[in-house]
Write an enzyme that holds these catalytic residues in place. Structure first.
Site, mmCIF file in Angstrom:
data_model
loop_
_atom_site.group_PDB
_atom_site.id
_atom_site.type_symbol
_atom_site.label_atom_id
_atom_site.label_comp_id
_atom_site.label_asym_id
_atom_site.label_seq_id
_atom_site.Cartn_x
_atom_site.Cartn_y
_atom_site.Cartn_z
ATOM 1 N N ASP A 1 0.872 -1.179 0.000
ATOM 2 C CA ASP A 1 0.000 0.000 0.000
ATOM 3 C C ASP A 1 0.908 1.228 0.000
ATOM 4 O O ASP A 1 2.124 1.113 -0.231
ATOM 5 C CB ASP A 1 -0.984 -0.045 1.184
ATOM 6 C CG ASP A 1 -0.291 0.124 2.530
ATOM 7 O OD1 ASP A 1 0.963 0.168 2.571
ATOM 8 O OD2 ASP A 1 -0.999 0.217 3.551
ATOM 9 N N HIS A 2 0.333 2.397 0.293
ATOM 10 C CA HIS A 2 1.123 3.639 0.284
ATOM 11 C C HIS A 2 2.259 3.606 1.310
ATOM 12 O O HIS A 2 3.333 4.124 1.060
ATOM 13 C CB HIS A 2 0.208 4.846 0.544
ATOM 14 C CG HIS A 2 -0.615 4.712 1.780
ATOM 15 N ND1 HIS A 2 -1.703 3.853 1.860
ATOM 16 C CD2 HIS A 2 -0.508 5.289 3.004
ATOM 17 C CE1 HIS A 2 -2.234 3.921 3.063
ATOM 18 N NE2 HIS A 2 -1.528 4.788 3.782
ATOM 19 N N CYS B 1 3.117 -3.453 4.035
ATOM 20 C CA CYS B 1 2.314 -2.282 4.381
ATOM 21 C C CYS B 1 2.975 -1.702 5.625
ATOM 22 O O CYS B 1 4.102 -2.094 5.955
ATOM 23 C CB CYS B 1 0.836 -2.636 4.564
ATOM 24 S SG CYS B 1 0.455 -3.739 5.937
ATOM 25 N N GLY B 2 2.320 -0.781 6.300
ATOM 26 C CA GLY B 2 2.962 -0.121 7.441
ATOM 27 C C GLY B 2 3.426 -1.107 8.500
ATOM 28 O O GLY B 2 4.608 -1.176 8.847
ATOM 29 N N THR B 3 2.509 -1.906 9.010
ATOM 30 C CA THR B 3 2.847 -2.903 10.030
ATOM 31 C C THR B 3 3.112 -4.279 9.433
ATOM 32 O O THR B 3 3.694 -5.135 10.092
ATOM 33 C CB THR B 3 1.676 -3.080 11.015
ATOM 34 O OG1 THR B 3 0.523 -3.509 10.245
ATOM 35 C CG2 THR B 3 1.348 -1.788 11.750
ATOM 36 N N GLY C 1 -2.050 -5.966 7.992
ATOM 37 C CA GLY C 1 -3.224 -5.924 7.113
ATOM 38 C C GLY C 1 -2.993 -6.701 5.829
ATOM 39 O O GLY C 1 -3.856 -7.476 5.380
ATOM 40 N N HIS D 1 10.928 -23.875 7.575
ATOM 41 C CA HIS D 1 9.911 -24.620 8.325
ATOM 42 C C HIS D 1 8.502 -24.488 7.755
ATOM 43 O O HIS D 1 7.699 -25.400 7.920
ATOM 44 C CB HIS D 1 9.874 -24.145 9.790
ATOM 45 C CG HIS D 1 11.089 -24.540 10.572
ATOM 46 N ND1 HIS D 1 11.166 -24.445 11.941
ATOM 47 C CD2 HIS D 1 12.298 -25.020 10.169
ATOM 48 C CE1 HIS D 1 12.357 -24.865 12.356
ATOM 49 N NE2 HIS D 1 13.070 -25.207 11.293
ATOM 50 N N ASN D 2 8.194 -23.338 7.161
ATOM 51 C CA ASN D 2 6.802 -23.084 6.743
ATOM 52 C C ASN D 2 6.629 -23.042 5.233
ATOM 53 O O ASN D 2 5.514 -22.854 4.758
ATOM 54 C CB ASN D 2 6.294 -21.763 7.348
ATOM 55 C CG ASN D 2 6.569 -21.644 8.831
ATOM 56 O OD1 ASN D 2 7.353 -20.809 9.266
ATOM 57 N ND2 ASN D 2 5.952 -22.502 9.623
ATOM 58 N N ARG E 1 7.063 0.286 8.051
ATOM 59 C CA ARG E 1 7.286 1.426 8.951
ATOM 60 C C ARG E 1 8.118 1.057 10.176
ATOM 61 O O ARG E 1 8.369 1.903 11.026
ATOM 62 C CB ARG E 1 5.942 2.010 9.394
ATOM 63 C CG ARG E 1 5.251 2.804 8.288
ATOM 64 C CD ARG E 1 3.960 3.439 8.767
ATOM 65 N NE ARG E 1 3.415 4.338 7.742
ATOM 66 C CZ ARG E 1 2.112 4.566 7.562
ATOM 67 N NH1 ARG E 1 1.213 3.984 8.328
ATOM 68 N NH2 ARG E 1 1.710 5.404 6.625
ATOM 69 N N HIS F 1 8.206 -30.910 8.496
ATOM 70 C CA HIS F 1 7.544 -29.627 8.218
ATOM 71 C C HIS F 1 6.533 -29.753 7.077
ATOM 72 O O HIS F 1 5.540 -29.044 7.042
ATOM 73 C CB HIS F 1 8.582 -28.548 7.898
ATOM 74 C CG HIS F 1 9.560 -28.342 9.011
ATOM 75 N ND1 HIS F 1 9.172 -27.882 10.243
ATOM 76 C CD2 HIS F 1 10.892 -28.563 9.080
ATOM 77 C CE1 HIS F 1 10.235 -27.818 11.036
ATOM 78 N NE2 HIS F 1 11.293 -28.230 10.356
ATOM 79 N N ARG G 1 3.255 -30.856 8.458
ATOM 80 C CA ARG G 1 2.573 -29.782 9.183
ATOM 81 C C ARG G 1 1.938 -28.779 8.236
ATOM 82 O O ARG G 1 0.786 -28.367 8.438
ATOM 83 C CB ARG G 1 3.564 -29.081 10.125
ATOM 84 C CG ARG G 1 3.982 -30.008 11.244
ATOM 85 C CD ARG G 1 5.201 -29.528 12.000
ATOM 86 N NE ARG G 1 5.623 -30.563 12.953
ATOM 87 C CZ ARG G 1 6.789 -30.582 13.558
ATOM 88 N NH1 ARG G 1 7.684 -29.609 13.327
ATOM 89 N NH2 ARG G 1 7.094 -31.540 14.399
HETATM 90 C C1 RB5 Z 1 -1.792 2.527 6.655
HETATM 91 O O1 RB5 Z 1 -1.847 3.686 7.397
HETATM 92 C C2 RB5 Z 1 -1.652 1.315 7.548
HETATM 93 O O2 RB5 Z 1 -2.822 1.120 8.291
HETATM 94 C C3 RB5 Z 1 -1.345 0.092 6.733
HETATM 95 O O3 RB5 Z 1 -0.179 0.323 6.000
HETATM 96 C C4 RB5 Z 1 -1.066 -1.184 7.515
HETATM 97 O O4 RB5 Z 1 -0.173 -0.989 8.548
HETATM 98 C C5 RB5 Z 1 -2.253 -1.959 7.916
HETATM 99 O O5 RB5 Z 1 -2.165 -3.081 8.428
#
Ligand code: RB5
Length: 149
Positions: A15-16, A72-74, A77, A105-106, A116, A140, A143
Site C-alpha cells: 500500500d502507500h 504495508c505499514g505494520t 493488514g 519450516h513453513n 514502517r 515440516h 505440518r
Molecule cells: C496505513 O496507514 C496502515 O494502516 C497500513 O499500511 C497497515 O499498517 C495496515 O495493516
C-alpha cells in the site's frame, strides 16, 4: 545471489506505507538480474492494501509468479489479506532469522515486511535470505499439509 526459483518473477505488492520500500526492493532485485511483477500500489497516495494484495496472491497461487514480497505499514493488514487465499503462506518477518525459518519450516511463499518498522538495509537482507533459503521438507511438510481447512 542464488534464488530458489530463478525461472519465475517475484510478485510484489504494497500500500502507500510500503510504496517506497517496494520500489527500493524492485530496484535492488533488478540490479541483480531478478525479475519482478509489480501489482501496485503505484504512488504514495493513501490506498487500501487488499486492492493490491489479492492480485498479488492470485499470481503466486496460480504459479505464474513465485515467490511474492508484500509490505504495508505494520505488515499485518496485507498478511491477513494474503493468507485468505488457500494456496498462500504469507509470513510477516522483521529479521533475517525469521525469514530463514519461514522458508525452512513453513515453506512461506510470500514474504511480508512491516515497512514502517524496519530500515531499508534490514529489509534488503531479509529479502536476500527469504529468496535464497530452501524449504527443509520432512516433518515440516506434514505440518504445512495440515494448514488448509
Ligand atoms: C496505513 O496507514 C496502515 O494502516 C497500513 O499500511 C497497515 O499498517 C495496515 O495493516
Amino acid at each position: 545471489m542464488t534464488i530458489i526459483r530463478p525461472d519465475k518473477k517475484v510478485a510484489m505488492c504494497s500500500d502507500h506505507a510500503g510504496f517506497e520500500l517496494k520500489n527500493a526492493i524492485i530496484d535492488y532485485l533488478g540490479a541483480k538480474g531478478i525479475a519482478t511483477d509489480d501489482f501496485g500500489t503505484s504512488s504514495s497516495e493513501s490506498c487500501d492494501y487488499p486492492d493490491f494484495a489479492h492480485p498479488c496472491a492470485m499470481a503466486v497461487e496460480s504459479g505464474k509468479d513465485y515467490p511474492g514480497i508484500a509490505m504495508c505499514g505494520t505488515g499485518n493488514g496485507i498478511a491477513m489479506t494474503l493468507n485468505k487465499h488457500q494456496g498462500i503462506r504469507a509470513a510477516l518477518c522483521w529479521t533475517p532469522e525469521l525469514a530463514r525459518l519461514a522458508r525452512e519450516h513453513n515453506d512461506a511463499n510470500i514474504l511480508v515486511l512491516p515497512a514502517r518498522f524496519i530500515d531499508k538495509d534490514t529489509a534488503l537482507t531479509i529479502v536476500e535470505t527469504f529468496l535464497s533459503t530452501p524449504f527443509e521438507g520432512g516433518r515440516h511438510e506434514r505440518r504445512i499439509d495440515k494448514i488448509p481447512l
